[in-house]
Scaffold this motif. Sequence first.
Motif, PDB file in Angstrom:
ATOM      1  N   LEU A  83      24.586  96.553 -11.370  1.00  0.00           N
ATOM      2  CA  LEU A  83      25.101  97.933 -10.590  1.00  0.00           C
ATOM      3  C   LEU A  83      26.304  98.277 -10.817  1.00  0.00           C
ATOM      4  CD1 LEU A  83      23.392  96.692  -7.279  1.00  0.00           C
ATOM      5  CD2 LEU A  83      22.393  98.198  -8.728  1.00  0.00           C
ATOM      6  N   LEU A 137      19.878  99.958 -16.580  1.00  0.00           N
ATOM      7  CA  LEU A 137      19.077 100.546 -15.912  1.00  0.00           C
ATOM      8  C   LEU A 137      17.709  99.886 -16.106  1.00  0.00           C
ATOM      9  CD1 LEU A 137      19.954 104.170 -16.867  1.00  0.00           C
ATOM     10  CD2 LEU A 137      20.257 103.149 -14.368  1.00  0.00           C
ATOM     11  N   MET A 149      14.571 106.294 -11.307  1.00  0.00           N
ATOM     12  CA  MET A 149      14.475 105.457 -10.206  1.00  0.00           C
ATOM     13  C   MET A 149      15.593 104.404 -10.017  1.00  0.00           C
ATOM     14  SD  MET A 149      10.447 105.403  -9.268  1.00  0.00           S
ATOM     15  CE  MET A 149       9.828 105.290 -10.792  1.00  0.00           C
ATOM     16  N   ALA A 150      16.054 103.727 -11.119  1.00  0.00           N
ATOM     17  CA  ALA A 150      17.132 102.933 -11.295  1.00  0.00           C
ATOM     18  C   ALA A 150      18.376 103.657 -10.672  1.00  0.00           C
ATOM     19  CB  ALA A 150      17.283 102.231 -12.443  1.00  0.00           C
ATOM     20  N   ARG A 151      18.512 104.699 -11.193  1.00  0.00           N
ATOM     21  CA  ARG A 151      19.623 105.460 -10.682  1.00  0.00           C
ATOM     22  C   ARG A 151      19.540 106.066  -9.228  1.00  0.00           C
ATOM     23  NH1 ARG A 151      23.722 106.341 -14.216  1.00  0.00           N
ATOM     24  NH2 ARG A 151      23.333 106.411 -16.203  1.00  0.00           N
ATOM     25  N   TYR A 167      31.892  96.954  -4.354  1.00  0.00           N
ATOM     26  CA  TYR A 167      31.223  96.055  -5.146  1.00  0.00           C
ATOM     27  C   TYR A 167      31.786  94.729  -5.234  1.00  0.00           C
ATOM     28  CZ  TYR A 167      27.380  99.265  -6.331  1.00  0.00           C
ATOM     29  OH  TYR A 167      26.302 100.011  -6.364  1.00  0.00           O
ATOM     30  N   LYS A 181      18.277 103.980  -7.067  1.00  0.00           N
ATOM     31  CA  LYS A 181      18.800 102.502  -6.440  1.00  0.00           C
ATOM     32  C   LYS A 181      20.409 102.297  -6.490  1.00  0.00           C
ATOM     33  CE  LYS A 181      18.192  98.040  -5.252  1.00  0.00           C
ATOM     34  NZ  LYS A 181      17.931  97.917  -3.762  1.00  0.00           N
ATOM     35  N   LEU A 182      20.634 102.621  -7.788  1.00  0.00           N
ATOM     36  CA  LEU A 182      22.258 102.664  -7.991  1.00  0.00           C
ATOM     37  C   LEU A 182      22.874 103.448  -6.758  1.00  0.00           C
ATOM     38  CD1 LEU A 182      24.313 101.358  -9.763  1.00  0.00           C
ATOM     39  CD2 LEU A 182      24.103 103.715 -11.077  1.00  0.00           C
ATOM     40  N   PHE A 234      26.286 110.709  -3.998  1.00  0.00           N
ATOM     41  CA  PHE A 234      25.433 109.997  -4.500  1.00  0.00           C
ATOM     42  C   PHE A 234      23.832 110.011  -3.754  1.00  0.00           C
ATOM     43  CE2 PHE A 234      29.066 107.975  -6.188  1.00  0.00           C
ATOM     44  CZ  PHE A 234      29.095 108.312  -7.618  1.00  0.00           C
ATOM     45  N   LEU A 245      14.113  96.461  -8.786  1.00  0.00           N
ATOM     46  CA  LEU A 245      13.103  97.599  -8.036  1.00  0.00           C
ATOM     47  C   LEU A 245      11.555  96.974  -8.393  1.00  0.00           C
ATOM     48  CD1 LEU A 245      14.099 101.140  -8.911  1.00  0.00           C
ATOM     49  CD2 LEU A 245      14.024  99.919  -6.536  1.00  0.00           C
ATOM     50  N   ILE A 256      34.562 102.464  -4.611  1.00  0.00           N
ATOM     51  CA  ILE A 256      33.061 102.182  -4.867  1.00  0.00           C
ATOM     52  C   ILE A 256      33.208 100.797  -5.655  1.00  0.00           C
ATOM     53  CG2 ILE A 256      30.738 102.399  -5.629  1.00  0.00           C
ATOM     54  CD1 ILE A 256      31.069 105.322  -5.071  1.00  0.00           C
ATOM     55  N   GLU A 267      22.651 101.697  -3.670  1.00  0.00           N
ATOM     56  CA  GLU A 267      23.622 100.541  -3.776  1.00  0.00           C
ATOM     57  C   GLU A 267      25.195 100.900  -3.586  1.00  0.00           C
ATOM     58  OE1 GLU A 267      22.768  97.148  -3.557  1.00  0.00           O
ATOM     59  OE2 GLU A 267      20.803  97.427  -3.530  1.00  0.00           O
ATOM     60  N   HIS A 268      25.364 101.845  -4.293  1.00  0.00           N
ATOM     61  CA  HIS A 268      26.900 102.666  -4.101  1.00  0.00           C
ATOM     62  C   HIS A 268      27.249 102.671  -2.557  1.00  0.00           C
ATOM     63  CE1 HIS A 268      27.166 102.876  -8.440  1.00  0.00           C
ATOM     64  NE2 HIS A 268      27.242 104.204  -8.403  1.00  0.00           N
ATOM     65  N   ILE A 281      17.744  97.019 -13.539  1.00  0.00           N
ATOM     66  CA  ILE A 281      17.663  97.626 -12.208  1.00  0.00           C
ATOM     67  C   ILE A 281      16.062  97.725 -12.020  1.00  0.00           C
ATOM     68  CG2 ILE A 281      18.221  99.348 -10.542  1.00  0.00           C
ATOM     69  CD1 ILE A 281      21.059  99.453 -11.985  1.00  0.00           C
TER      70      ILE A 281
END
Lengths: 391, 325
Positions: free
Chosen positions: A318, A377, B233-235, A298, B237-238, B270, A385, A294, B241-242, A380
């Motif tokens: 990320l 976080l 929620m950020a996680r 990226y 999204k993470l 994930f 978001l 992963i 994206e992963h 993000i």
Amino acid sequence: MQPGLSGEAFRAHVLAWLAANVPAGIRIDQPGYQEPDLEACRAFEAALHKGGLAGITWPVEYGGHGLTIREHLIANQEIGRRGLPESINSLGKELAGPIILAIGNEEQKLRLLPPLLEMKQIWCQGFSEPGAGSDLAGLRTRATRDGDHWRINGRKIWTSASPWADRCLLLARTGALEDRHKGLALFAMRMDAPGVTVQPIRQIDGSTDFAEVILEDVPVDAADALGAPDEGWGAAVRVLSIERATNRMYRAWRFENELSHLMRACRSDATLAGLIGSGEYHRRLAEIMVDIEIIKGYVEPTVERLAEGEAIGDRGSLMKLHWSEAHQRFAVLAMELLDQAPPGAGDEVAAARARFQSTYLRGRAETIYAGTTEVQLGIIADRMLKLPRER
Amino acid sequence: MTIATDDALAAFATTATSAVAQCAGLDPRGRARCLAEAGLIGVLAAEASGGLALGLDHAVPVLHAAGAGLLGYPLLESMLLAAALGERPEAARIVLGDATATIAWSGGAQLEGGLLSGTAGRAPMADSADLVLVRLADGAALVDATGPGVIIDAGDGLDLEAAECRVILSGATPLALLDGDAMDAILQGARLLWAAAIGGAVETCLAAAVAHTSTRVQFGKALVSFQSLRHAMARQKLAAEHIGAAIARSLMHPDDRLARAAAFAAATRFGASAVESALQLHGGMGFTWDIPMHRHLRRIRAWDAQGDAPGLHRRLAADLLAANA
């Protein structure tokens, strides 16, 4: 190096250079490893640059090699795979240098960049302060104009590499504290200037790679102010967002080197070989492999985007979140396995244990520096978001 | 493989999203026609069979839309099977939506004296399919799902949209045989496309969590203003994206089996936890039948099993040990 090498021809050059020039005993995954001292690291990194493996994307006139980020990736893949020493000047090469390239004037680029790549000047980063860590906009170190130079007063903390650095990329306030992000300026401060006191701070692994830096009426030449007085924060944020995605690009391949080292060490001992062969650890080992893939997922597409001139936005957050947490998961697994070795285990296990004890302890910093996990976080949530705030 | 332009891929995504939405009101055969008319089933199939002969990069946005929209159709199976069948007549029937096809991912059959026997499982929607591919020790066999010697019964998987079935074979005649390489290509493709579908599911669930927490008020504030929920929620999204990052890299290195395996393994690991987290943010509503979080979660668990994520992890670890022997 032949000028203009690219792609796989460049990789061939990198492989040949590494085969011929890596000194004995500095590869941490190999028998006979001895931790190199500062001067050995400095000499090796200078040689890397001379050999065309550092400063790859920087313009030739500033000491770079004028190649693309794709070649930078190739060099980093091969460096990572070999368990070579971590850079002692990464803050220079990956933070100060790119900022100078972005906002420095021609005289500064010509004066500051070549010695950085040649390892004649090592840089540290003076951003965090006792009262301004994650919330950098609250920083209080003040820069006041005094004739043909600036005077700096304040304190910086957690300043990595400051015990041996020659220059500091310093973020200081020229405006009022209430202005928050406005009125922040960047300086290329000499660490040997009068009024600079470095007080090393012992870290959790016993080393003293960072320090508190006390600044008392430190004179900084006007010629060492980078960009306009109110340009500092914007430049820092802009460069940081790219750097977060591209710094230490060798990371995924270095993690592979660590995983491979761990496997070889386990195989050298009957007890550990039994554990990793039994299936008990297979899922976790495979998850580490996937974690590494992963990170590559990226890095490589991001390199392609940057090479095509595209913006990458906040993607660095990320990647930083992932690699820092993945590396901590790996270190926990490595410790757990090696701690099950019998007391009479051999040298390979002892060497690996030394490496991964350090990886485990130093890894705790990885979710703190360069923006904590919580800050990432937040980035993000807020920027990617675009979650609404309280109304 | 040529790398498609972002515009071309975006067009596939738009077409797929709209076709998936239309499918909701149709029966399985209607869905086949709808997806075929949109040109989606034949994305990977040979041109001689009515397909577009495009690469997996074009199938990724299609499966992403299928996952996001809870499509109840074995589209992944149909696309890969139509491609694997080359110019055989069954390929064209699948591409055109005249025949519905699926794959039994677990178990398999033995071929003796030209006849198939054995029990295969995890075949999405085999109960409404015309054709089923079952695995052999080396390769696979295509059978008529309604033909003699073939019994389809309900499976016990979690997925509600494309329910898994069992396929019991006793003396069935194969319509076509695929060799080991062809079956391997199907599996490799499936790993990428399951990852894409899971990525789509995660994004739908995240969007639902954002919408819910933005409107639901507790303690006098919208839930979204609480940092712990923002970080959850950020996680999510993470996680999305992963999955996207692993897919992107696998497309850059189509022959790298570890990269392909990683895309699937990352998606199941994930993806499942992200949907569980989105469900959690819905509070009591998240535990209800009517809120579709559980539908996404069920599918991800089913795909995890269809792709044998645990076995894949074991094989990755075995490869690691072999490489460092």
